[in-house]
Design a protein around this motif. Sequence first.
Motif, PDB file in Angstrom:
ATOM      1  N   TYR A  41       0.831  -1.194   0.000  1.00 26.88           N
ATOM      2  CA  TYR A  41       0.000   0.000   0.000  1.00 26.88           C
ATOM      3  C   TYR A  41       0.873   1.254   0.000  1.00 26.88           C
ATOM      4  CZ  TYR A  41      -3.335   3.518   1.626  1.00 26.88           C
ATOM      5  OH  TYR A  41      -4.091   4.645   1.739  1.00 26.88           O
ATOM      6  N   THR A  45       0.865   4.043  -3.199  1.00 28.01           N
ATOM      7  CA  THR A  45       0.474   5.451  -3.146  1.00 28.01           C
ATOM      8  C   THR A  45       1.594   6.330  -3.694  1.00 28.01           C
ATOM      9  OG1 THR A  45       1.200   5.556  -0.850  1.00 28.01           O
ATOM     10  CG2 THR A  45      -1.135   5.246  -1.229  1.00 28.01           C
ATOM     11  N   THR A 175      -5.422   1.029  -4.642  1.00 29.37           N
ATOM     12  CA  THR A 175      -4.270   1.759  -5.179  1.00 29.37           C
ATOM     13  C   THR A 175      -3.269   0.817  -5.831  1.00 29.37           C
ATOM     14  OG1 THR A 175      -3.371   1.701  -2.954  1.00 29.37           O
ATOM     15  CG2 THR A 175      -4.344   3.773  -3.688  1.00 29.37           C
ATOM     16  N   TRP A 179      -1.945   1.276  -9.501  1.00 27.86           N
ATOM     17  CA  TRP A 179      -0.500   1.371  -9.680  1.00 27.86           C
ATOM     18  C   TRP A 179      -0.029   0.423 -10.783  1.00 27.86           C
ATOM     19  CZ3 TRP A 179       3.429  -1.412  -6.102  1.00 27.86           C
ATOM     20  CH2 TRP A 179       4.725  -1.001  -6.407  1.00 27.86           C
ATOM     21  N   LEU A 234      -4.611   9.575  -7.316  1.00 32.14           N
ATOM     22  CA  LEU A 234      -4.160   9.465  -5.923  1.00 32.14           C
ATOM     23  C   LEU A 234      -4.977  10.390  -5.023  1.00 32.14           C
ATOM     24  CD1 LEU A 234      -2.258   8.152  -3.969  1.00 32.14           C
ATOM     25  CD2 LEU A 234      -0.557   9.904  -4.467  1.00 32.14           C
ATOM     26  N   HIS A 237      -8.145   8.836  -4.219  1.00 32.15           N
ATOM     27  CA  HIS A 237      -7.949   7.781  -3.221  1.00 32.15           C
ATOM     28  C   HIS A 237      -7.907   8.371  -1.809  1.00 32.15           C
ATOM     29  CE1 HIS A 237      -6.463   4.432  -0.935  1.00 32.15           C
ATOM     30  NE2 HIS A 237      -5.485   5.191  -0.510  1.00 32.15           N
ATOM     31  N   LEU A 238      -7.122   9.443  -1.654  1.00 31.10           N
ATOM     32  CA  LEU A 238      -7.006  10.066  -0.328  1.00 31.10           C
ATOM     33  C   LEU A 238      -8.377  10.513   0.155  1.00 31.10           C
ATOM     34  CD1 LEU A 238      -3.779  12.224  -0.593  1.00 31.10           C
ATOM     35  CD2 LEU A 238      -4.064   9.922   0.278  1.00 31.10           C
TER      36      LEU A 238
ATOM     37  N   GLN B  83      -1.831  10.294   5.583  1.00 36.37           N
ATOM     38  CA  GLN B  83      -1.825   8.950   5.010  1.00 36.37           C
ATOM     39  C   GLN B  83      -0.663   8.135   5.562  1.00 36.37           C
ATOM     40  OE1 GLN B  83      -0.376   8.089   1.132  1.00 36.37           O
ATOM     41  NE2 GLN B  83      -0.224  10.218   0.588  1.00 36.37           N
TER      42      GLN B  83
END
Lengths: 329, 324
Positions: A41, A45, A175, A179, A234, A237-238, B83
């Motif tokens: 992970y 990211t 992710t 990726w 990204l 995703h956040l 994060q």
Amino acid sequence: MHRLVARPEFGALLAAVAVFLFFALTADSFLRLSSLGTVLYAASTLGIMAVPVSLLMIGGEFDLSAGVLVTTAALTSSMVSYQLTAVTWVGAAVSLAVVLAVGGFNGWMLGRTRLPSFIITLGTFLMLTGANLGVTKLVSGTVSTMPIGDMEGFASCHWLFASEFTVGGLTVRATVWWWLGLVAAGSWVLLRTRFGNWVFAVGGDAAAARAVGVPVARTRTCLYLGVGFCAWVLGQHLLFSFDTVQSGEGVGNELIYIVAAVIGGCLITGGYGSVAGSALGALIFGMVSKGIVYAQWDPDWFRFFLGGMLLLAALLNSWVKHRAELGRA
Amino acid sequence: MLLLLVVLLLTAGCSSTGGRRAEQARERAATAGGAVDTPRWKVAMVTHAGAGDSFWDTVRKGAEQAAAKDNITFLYSNDAQTQNQVQLVQAAIDQRVDGLLVSLAKGDAMADVLAKAEAAGIPVISINSGQEFSARFGALTHIGQDESTAGEAAGRALARRSRTGVLCVIHEQGNVGQEQRCTGARSAFGGGFQTLYVDGVNLPDARAAIAAKLQADPSLDTVLTLSAPLAATGLQAVQDARRPVELDTFDLGTQVVTGLQAGTVGFAVDQQPYLQGYEGVDLLWLHRYNLDALGGGGPVLTGPQVLTKDDAAALARYVARGTR
């Protein structure tokens, strides 16, 4: 064998295997499936952004605004959805348009002026950092966005950008798929299309490329649009995994993307490198950054180890490249 | 011959008081002996601290010393970005720790990963920030300071000292806790009150901004900073302004204590970071050993403690060793 050694990512592959073995031996919880999921992970990211950043570096340019652009993408999406009470897909679409516009602006400025991309994107970086804070405070009244978890479309956006599933203890996040997909797409474009040849040509010698009819400015603009697209992925995703976004985030990440590209074999002067290498660079970064935690080392030294890894990987890369060139001659 | 001379000089030149050796002796005294006979449990602390933050170093010290006493393996990690902090919490869960201490400055973002800790049966205590999230995320308790209450304590102290114009300096624009401190101080103070935003990671710039504000507005007679590093910067700015201005602050540091003793700092509102780390580890131990919950699981307040010149002399040695 010789062809393998001559590839830009060969040094990074060696380094990745070495780092993996190192932490497998020194950190007892590193090899657990749950730990590997966490490492993957962390790598993904970073790796999502390392793909366009490495392409850009092969094309001979930098993007210092890439880190905060991710935050911009998340903030825009969240605020548009919340303030307009729109389905979250609307926010995501507007966000995509905004970050592509920023990428396009970087590329356009580079084409129109003779300024180095370092300066142009440094300017964009500062402006975005300020705008992220300023606009958020103006719109939301605080520095973080309002939660959008109860809004329509959140569930499907969450599924696309932030879902996860577990296979036998190994948790794989969305992710990771993004990726892998982006690495595959980036590699294909770079190695199998005419555009990929243009990227190498522009990064190697822009004047010569222009002389043989390569559209230099357009190629670069496309590369910046790629950075924008990946920042969007990204950023979504956040947003969809954390529900709210803090506006001050992302500063400093742009350098880490560059680190991943360099560990992965991209030359800082352009014209040489690979997308698969950037994935290995991100993987090394993920393994080191979380491996230090699993090995229970003092985190005060984290950046020291990271810097050491970077230097070692870069040295290994240049050595491998040198050997390969000797062999060819 | 020369070697002998060097050795002689070195032995003669050793200080019998202070220095690193005295510090080591104190550490040994604080950690040696008295350990409990419970199994060696493992506790992780994951904070939102940036690299090299003096405040968090004190929190960590408290946690480490409690861990040594409680026969606990203590793991520490930190990252200022949401994060990354979430990933670090996940890494702690992967290591199957017996307890987890986590600061909830970015509350909402931590919900998912804390649910995973709960699912894994790991008891969680939140420390320092995020009191409002703590119970909602299933934490046993919250250990920290209520920022509004701390602000009000500062406001009352300002009124007691009959200040007339206060400049509250926020060094992280948008930090909710900092806003709460200034708002609390403003409401309890009642007099002239202004807020100034400065860039806390660019201290020369912050110094210039405070000094310029003081020079521009003669009604200001007090600067209120929200952290120890900014207090030091504020003191420089007061000097630059060449006006009799009092500096008051939140949090302690060497310069703050020296300032208290010298009278250049009026008071300091302390939230006792050492306690936040120490109590965090200790309460996790108590929970595991005896299923205890201090205060019935309500928030455990470590501050505000308003410290003045009278306390400074006694505090100095503890600040110097980094536990206050």
